[in-house]
Design a protein around this motif. Structure first.
Motif, PDB file in Angstrom:
ATOM      1  N   HIS A 362     -22.100 -32.364   8.035  1.00  0.00           N
ATOM      2  CA  HIS A 362     -22.892 -31.452   7.198  1.00  0.00           C
ATOM      3  C   HIS A 362     -22.241 -30.067   7.146  1.00  0.00           C
ATOM      4  CE1 HIS A 362     -26.256 -29.311   5.452  1.00  0.00           C
ATOM      5  NE2 HIS A 362     -26.286 -28.493   6.504  1.00  0.00           N
ATOM      6  N   VAL A 363     -21.889 -29.504   8.319  1.00  0.00           N
ATOM      7  CA  VAL A 363     -21.296 -28.157   8.326  1.00  0.00           C
ATOM      8  C   VAL A 363     -19.884 -28.167   7.746  1.00  0.00           C
ATOM      9  CG1 VAL A 363     -22.715 -27.298  10.222  1.00  0.00           C
ATOM     10  CG2 VAL A 363     -20.525 -28.358  10.746  1.00  0.00           C
ATOM     11  N   SER A 364     -19.183 -29.282   7.873  1.00  0.00           N
ATOM     12  CA  SER A 364     -17.831 -29.347   7.299  1.00  0.00           C
ATOM     13  C   SER A 364     -17.901 -29.302   5.774  1.00  0.00           C
ATOM     14  CB  SER A 364     -17.103 -30.613   7.763  1.00  0.00           C
ATOM     15  OG  SER A 364     -17.673 -31.775   7.194  1.00  0.00           O
ATOM     16  N   ARG A 365     -18.976 -29.892   5.208  1.00  0.00           N
ATOM     17  CA  ARG A 365     -19.162 -29.794   3.757  1.00  0.00           C
ATOM     18  C   ARG A 365     -19.501 -28.369   3.349  1.00  0.00           C
ATOM     19  NH1 ARG A 365     -21.730 -34.717   4.505  1.00  0.00           N
ATOM     20  NH2 ARG A 365     -23.790 -33.752   4.645  1.00  0.00           N
ATOM     21  N   VAL A 366     -20.344 -27.725   4.145  1.00  0.00           N
ATOM     22  CA  VAL A 366     -20.780 -26.359   3.833  1.00  0.00           C
ATOM     23  C   VAL A 366     -19.599 -25.398   3.784  1.00  0.00           C
ATOM     24  CG1 VAL A 366     -22.099 -24.387   4.693  1.00  0.00           C
ATOM     25  CG2 VAL A 366     -23.122 -26.657   4.724  1.00  0.00           C
ATOM     26  N   VAL A 367     -18.687 -25.506   4.772  1.00  0.00           N
ATOM     27  CA  VAL A 367     -17.547 -24.576   4.824  1.00  0.00           C
ATOM     28  C   VAL A 367     -16.270 -25.171   4.217  1.00  0.00           C
ATOM     29  CG1 VAL A 367     -18.470 -23.394   6.845  1.00  0.00           C
ATOM     30  CG2 VAL A 367     -16.881 -25.271   7.174  1.00  0.00           C
ATOM     31  N   LYS A 368     -16.394 -26.369   3.635  1.00  0.00           N
ATOM     32  CA  LYS A 368     -15.297 -27.000   2.882  1.00  0.00           C
ATOM     33  C   LYS A 368     -14.046 -27.241   3.725  1.00  0.00           C
ATOM     34  CE  LYS A 368     -16.903 -24.798  -1.374  1.00  0.00           C
ATOM     35  NZ  LYS A 368     -16.593 -23.864  -2.474  1.00  0.00           N
ATOM     36  N   ILE A 369     -14.228 -27.960   4.836  1.00  0.00           N
ATOM     37  CA  ILE A 369     -13.069 -28.305   5.676  1.00  0.00           C
ATOM     38  C   ILE A 369     -13.029 -29.801   5.982  1.00  0.00           C
ATOM     39  CG2 ILE A 369     -12.810 -26.036   6.777  1.00  0.00           C
ATOM     40  CD1 ILE A 369     -14.386 -27.218   9.187  1.00  0.00           C
ATOM     41  N   GLY A 370     -13.747 -30.598   5.181  1.00  0.00           N
ATOM     42  CA  GLY A 370     -13.826 -32.040   5.435  1.00  0.00           C
ATOM     43  C   GLY A 370     -12.472 -32.715   5.535  1.00  0.00           C
ATOM     44  N   GLU A 371     -11.492 -32.263   4.766  1.00  0.00           N
ATOM     45  CA  GLU A 371     -10.179 -32.916   4.745  1.00  0.00           C
ATOM     46  C   GLU A 371      -9.308 -32.541   5.946  1.00  0.00           C
ATOM     47  OE1 GLU A 371      -7.431 -31.248   1.681  1.00  0.00           O
ATOM     48  OE2 GLU A 371      -9.182 -30.028   1.154  1.00  0.00           O
ATOM     49  N   PHE A 372      -9.752 -31.539   6.735  1.00  0.00           N
ATOM     50  CA  PHE A 372      -8.944 -31.079   7.869  1.00  0.00           C
ATOM     51  C   PHE A 372      -9.428 -31.612   9.212  1.00  0.00           C
ATOM     52  CE2 PHE A 372      -8.929 -27.192   4.981  1.00  0.00           C
ATOM     53  CZ  PHE A 372      -7.814 -27.624   4.275  1.00  0.00           C
ATOM     54  N   MET A 373     -10.376 -32.533   9.226  1.00  0.00           N
ATOM     55  CA  MET A 373     -11.049 -32.919  10.473  1.00  0.00           C
ATOM     56  C   MET A 373     -10.110 -33.502  11.525  1.00  0.00           C
ATOM     57  SD  MET A 373     -14.013 -31.869   9.825  1.00  0.00           S
ATOM     58  CE  MET A 373     -15.215 -32.554  10.938  1.00  0.00           C
ATOM     59  N   GLU A 374      -9.021 -34.129  11.098  1.00  0.00           N
ATOM     60  CA  GLU A 374      -8.096 -34.742  12.059  1.00  0.00           C
ATOM     61  C   GLU A 374      -6.929 -33.828  12.426  1.00  0.00           C
ATOM     62  OE1 GLU A 374      -9.036 -37.537  13.451  1.00  0.00           O
ATOM     63  OE2 GLU A 374     -10.782 -37.441  12.127  1.00  0.00           O
ATOM     64  N   ARG A 375      -6.888 -32.646  11.859  1.00  0.00           N
ATOM     65  CA  ARG A 375      -5.792 -31.719  12.148  1.00  0.00           C
ATOM     66  C   ARG A 375      -6.092 -30.899  13.401  1.00  0.00           C
ATOM     67  NH1 ARG A 375      -3.864 -28.967   6.422  1.00  0.00           N
ATOM     68  NH2 ARG A 375      -3.701 -30.889   5.192  1.00  0.00           N
ATOM     69  N   TYR A 376      -5.028 -30.265  13.925  1.00  0.00           N
ATOM     70  CA  TYR A 376      -5.161 -29.374  15.069  1.00  0.00           C
ATOM     71  C   TYR A 376      -5.127 -27.935  14.573  1.00  0.00           C
ATOM     72  CZ  TYR A 376      -4.482 -33.376  18.129  1.00  0.00           C
ATOM     73  OH  TYR A 376      -4.646 -34.570  18.772  1.00  0.00           O
ATOM     74  N   PRO A 377      -5.696 -26.975  15.321  1.00  0.00           N
ATOM     75  CA  PRO A 377      -5.737 -25.578  14.872  1.00  0.00           C
ATOM     76  C   PRO A 377      -4.380 -25.014  14.459  1.00  0.00           C
ATOM     77  CG  PRO A 377      -7.171 -25.850  16.762  1.00  0.00           C
ATOM     78  CD  PRO A 377      -6.459 -27.160  16.575  1.00  0.00           C
ATOM     79  N   SER A 378      -3.318 -25.405  15.164  1.00  0.00           N
ATOM     80  CA  SER A 378      -1.982 -24.881  14.849  1.00  0.00           C
ATOM     81  C   SER A 378      -1.494 -25.337  13.474  1.00  0.00           C
ATOM     82  CB  SER A 378      -0.977 -25.321  15.918  1.00  0.00           C
ATOM     83  OG  SER A 378      -0.908 -26.732  15.983  1.00  0.00           O
ATOM     84  N   GLU A 379      -2.120 -26.365  12.925  1.00  0.00           N
ATOM     85  CA  GLU A 379      -1.733 -26.886  11.614  1.00  0.00           C
ATOM     86  C   GLU A 379      -2.546 -26.257  10.482  1.00  0.00           C
ATOM     87  OE1 GLU A 379      -0.438 -31.425  12.621  1.00  0.00           O
ATOM     88  OE2 GLU A 379      -2.583 -30.977  12.841  1.00  0.00           O
ATOM     89  N   LEU A 380      -3.388 -25.279  10.820  1.00  0.00           N
ATOM     90  CA  LEU A 380      -4.256 -24.645   9.826  1.00  0.00           C
ATOM     91  C   LEU A 380      -3.862 -23.197   9.597  1.00  0.00           C
ATOM     92  CD1 LEU A 380      -7.735 -25.871  11.165  1.00  0.00           C
ATOM     93  CD2 LEU A 380      -6.322 -26.966   9.416  1.00  0.00           C
ATOM     94  N   SER A 381      -4.186 -22.689   8.417  1.00  0.00           N
ATOM     95  CA  SER A 381      -3.967 -21.266   8.124  1.00  0.00           C
ATOM     96  C   SER A 381      -5.064 -20.447   8.806  1.00  0.00           C
ATOM     97  CB  SER A 381      -4.025 -21.042   6.610  1.00  0.00           C
ATOM     98  OG  SER A 381      -5.359 -21.246   6.142  1.00  0.00           O
ATOM     99  N   GLY A 382      -4.911 -19.113   8.778  1.00  0.00           N
ATOM    100  CA  GLY A 382      -5.908 -18.240   9.401  1.00  0.00           C
ATOM    101  C   GLY A 382      -7.292 -18.423   8.792  1.00  0.00           C
ATOM    102  N   GLY A 383      -7.340 -18.524   7.462  1.00  0.00           N
ATOM    103  CA  GLY A 383      -8.620 -18.708   6.785  1.00  0.00           C
ATOM    104  C   GLY A 383      -9.271 -20.029   7.136  1.00  0.00           C
ATOM    105  N   GLN A 384      -8.455 -21.090   7.236  1.00  0.00           N
ATOM    106  CA  GLN A 384      -8.984 -22.410   7.599  1.00  0.00           C
ATOM    107  C   GLN A 384      -9.502 -22.413   9.036  1.00  0.00           C
ATOM    108  OE1 GLN A 384      -5.453 -24.609   6.700  1.00  0.00           O
ATOM    109  NE2 GLN A 384      -5.987 -24.928   4.548  1.00  0.00           N
TER     110      GLN A 384
END
Length: 670
Positions: A362-384
């Motif tokens: 539910h919260v992943s839909r709210v903040v629009k990060i559903g596609e990043f669920m299997e990634r690690y923080p180092s693989e994300l941008s600052g905003g993500q």
């Protein structure tokens, strides 16, 4: 969501007052920004509300219930206040995926929660998706990779987002491979039939035990929790009015009744509660009035703690969502005439895997990060990463979301984007947001109300445009607005018809026309009386042995006047004349055109495309103006200007207080 009240809240270390007698009411569903310069006390205020900092004195109420009260000795810990905190540092676990980072807090969460049969909920969701097989096939075909194979990860996310189900349901549906089947209807009908039998079996097991299960899988019971709270509240009110409670002994004697029965009837409490009240009343009955007051105060203090703890522990169900993201019915803790209807059974427990996944999705839909669920923080941008931190904070369903400069680590473009996202989040979550920032543009664009603090003292608490257009004082006017407001010292005189004439810019004459009636003599008298009253109040406080005089003294409001050769600071030591005032002119109220009555010179021009910031020389004075549109001006060229609008501000020079809004009429040409 709750309201928040701060009543005479003070926080000091020795004689340094970080927060000085702050009074604040925060409405539910509001977005409040705590704004001010570094060291003004805004973060300390936030931490005190959250329970991370203990006030020196005062009261803090959340939804009318004290979470801190220095007089009663109440201090509910942060973990029991059900608030979320978002820091400047994202603080994500680097070795965990996005999903694990969000789940982590939920897996360790244990509190009073509605009891739900998660298996029942999952089966209901399975059936929901099975009734829409064509949509599943369509989603699957939309997620074919370049090799012509179904992308499982993207398909699962698509099913989860479309039907708002858990990852467990999405995997079950994916494993059916419906896109490969020709007879979809019969396959899904058979699956639905089996699932409905499973539901019947679960319901039957509960019925055999005499337990009710609603259509969403929630276990229902009698409202015992509400009764607990109501009993405490009624007892508290009865003890508060202890003289009336004691009078029941005489009443019972006159009516030839037992005091216990009279207490039950008069206070509308159960026999169990009446016995406690009777025993307490009996224990103080023959005491002196002074002893009675002392014993009652101690008893009330205990009840305050119990009430706060009970209401805090037994969460109002309004803060829980069902599997569809809808709010479930609540126990009304304030209803003293409970009708006995069954409500959701509450139990001190952990969340099930199904519940955790539903909340995470539910919260992943709210903040629009559903596609990043299997990634690690180092693989994300600052905003993500910031979105992940927000999702983790929202997942437990906090009553209030506190944010301490969460966007300061982002670049300018991303910060602008995230501001929009936070505003959208506020509307979607229906939460109360309290946000700390020193960026006045951030405060203006996000807040429903701005709380502007300086040196621990509240300067203004209003809607953003009210703070901008009607600042309480010179400090507020100077702090809010970009480019900054122009300050000009003026000598004012007012005739018998209340016409105000100003002398500014070394001799230029203007008439100031206030939007409402303004008598400068009366304003001076009121100012002087306020100063005397404040001095009396301070002298009175000094008589109290507990009083600590403020070491970080409140200084007069500072402002600066820009000149060609120097910048004149208002703190320059000199005697201020009674007729001295300060005029505040926002840059947008300076108009450059050929019909202008005042002669000036272009001192500097900074075109940015949408607008041009212009520095204008008037004699030895420099004014800042903003001209909208893609225009440029030649430095050193002559110009003509007017002061336009009815929102030019007149401040008292001694107190810094705003006296009026109004307009300026140039008189030298008359």
């Amino acid at each position: 969501m709750p309201t928040i009240d701060l009543i005479n809240v003070t926080k000091r270390w020795g004689d340094f007052y970080a927060v000085d007698n702050l009074n604040l009411h925060i409405d539910d569903y509001s977005f409040i920004t705590l704004l001010g310069p570094s060291g003004c006390g805004k973060t300390t205020t936030l931490r005190m509300i959250a329970g991370l900092e203990t006030p020196t004195s005062g009261k803090i109420l959340i939804n009318g219930i004290p979470v801190f009260d220095s007089d009663l000795g109440i201090n509910v810990p942060a973990s029991k206040r059900h608030v979320g905190f978002l820091f400047q540092n994202y603080a994500l676990w680097p070795h965990m995926t996005v999903q694990k980072n969000i789940e982590f807090g939920l897996q360790n969460l244990k509190e009073y929660l509605p009891v739900v049969d998660s298996n029942y909920t999952k089966i209901k969701n399975d059936i929901l998706v099975l009734k829409n097989p064509q949509k599943v096939v369509e989603l699957t075909k939309q997620n074919i990779d370049k090799n012509g194979k179904v992308d499982k990860r993207r398909t699962l996310i698509a099913i989860i987002d479309q039907f708002k189900v858990s990852n467990f349901t999405a995997k079950y549906i994916f494993d059916l491979h419906l896109e490969e089947k020709d007879d979809l209807s019969s396959i899904c009908a058979k699956e639905i039939e089996n699932k409905e039998k499973e539901l019947e079996s679960i319901t039957h097991k509960y019925e055999e035990k005499g337990i009710d299960l609603n259509s969403e899988g929630y276990v229902l019971s009698e409202p015992e929790l509400a009764e607990d709270y109501i009993a405490l509240n009624l007892s508290y009110e009865a003890i508060k009015d202890y003289k009336t409670l004691l009078s029941y002994f005489d009443y019972a004697a006159n009516e030839n009744e037992k005091p216990l029965k009279v207490i039950m009837r008069k206070t509308n409490v159960s026999l169990k509660t009446a016995k406690k009240l009777y025993e307490f009343a009996l224990s103080i009955k023959d005491k002196s009035e002074e002893e009675q007051k002392s014993l009652v105060e101690n008893e009330l203090k205990d009840y305050e703690t119990l009430l706060a703890r009970t209401r805090s522990d037994y969460l109002n169900n309004n803060f829980h969502l069902n599997n569809k993201g809808e709010k479930i019915p609540s126990i009304d803790f304030d209803n003293k005439s409970w009708d006995g209807k069954k409500v959701h059974l509450m139990k001190y427990r952990k969340l099930s895997a199904e519940e955790i996944d539903l909340k995470v999705r539910h919260v992943s839909r709210v903040v629009k990060i559903g596609e990043f669920m299997e990634r690690y923080p180092s693989e994300l941008s600052g905003g993500q990463q910031q979105r992940v931190a927000i999702a983790r904070t929202l997942a437990p369903g906090p009553k209030v979301l506190f944010m301490d400069e969460p966007l300061s680590n982002l670049d300018a473009k991303l910060r602008l984007e995230m501001r929009g996202e936070l505003k959208r989040l506020h509307l979607e979550t229906g939460s109360t947001f309290v946000y700390v920032t020193h960026d006045q543009l951030e405060a203006m664009t996000l807040a429903t109300k701005i709380c502007l603090i300086n040196n621990g003292v509240l300067q203004q608490y209003d809607a953003p445009l009210d703070v901008y257009k009607k600042p309480n004082n010179i400090f507020v006017a100077d702090f809010v607005g970009s480019p900054a407001i122009n300050f000009v010292e003026a000598i004012a005189s007012q005739d018998e018809n209340e016409k105000i004439t100003l002398s500014m810019f070394d001799g230029l004459k203007f008439e100031y026309v206030p939007t409402t009636s303004l008598n400068l003599t009366k304003e001076k008298e009121e100012r002087d009386n306020e100063v005397k009253e404040k001095e009396k109040e301070v002298e009175s406080l000094k008589k109290d042995k507990k009083f600590v005089e403020k070491g970080n003294k409140d200084q007069e409001f500072k402002f600066s006047i820009q000149k060609v050769t120097e910048t004149v600071d208002s703190t320059e030591e000199r005697v201020i004349d009674e007729n001295e005032y300060v005029i505040g002119i926002r840059p947008e109220f300076i108009s450059l055109n050929d019909d202008g009555l005042i002669n000036g010179e272009i001192y500097n021009a900074l075109p940015s495309g949408m607008e041009t910031t212009v520095k204008i020389r008037l004699g030895e004075f420099i004014l800042t103006g903003v001209i909208f549109g893609g225009v440029d001006y030649k430095v050193g060229s002559n110009c003509k200007l007017n002061f336009i609008g009815k929102e030019i501000l007149l401040f008292d020079r001694k107190s810094g207080k705003l006296l009026s809004q109004g307009s300026l009429k140039y008189l030298n040409n008359e």
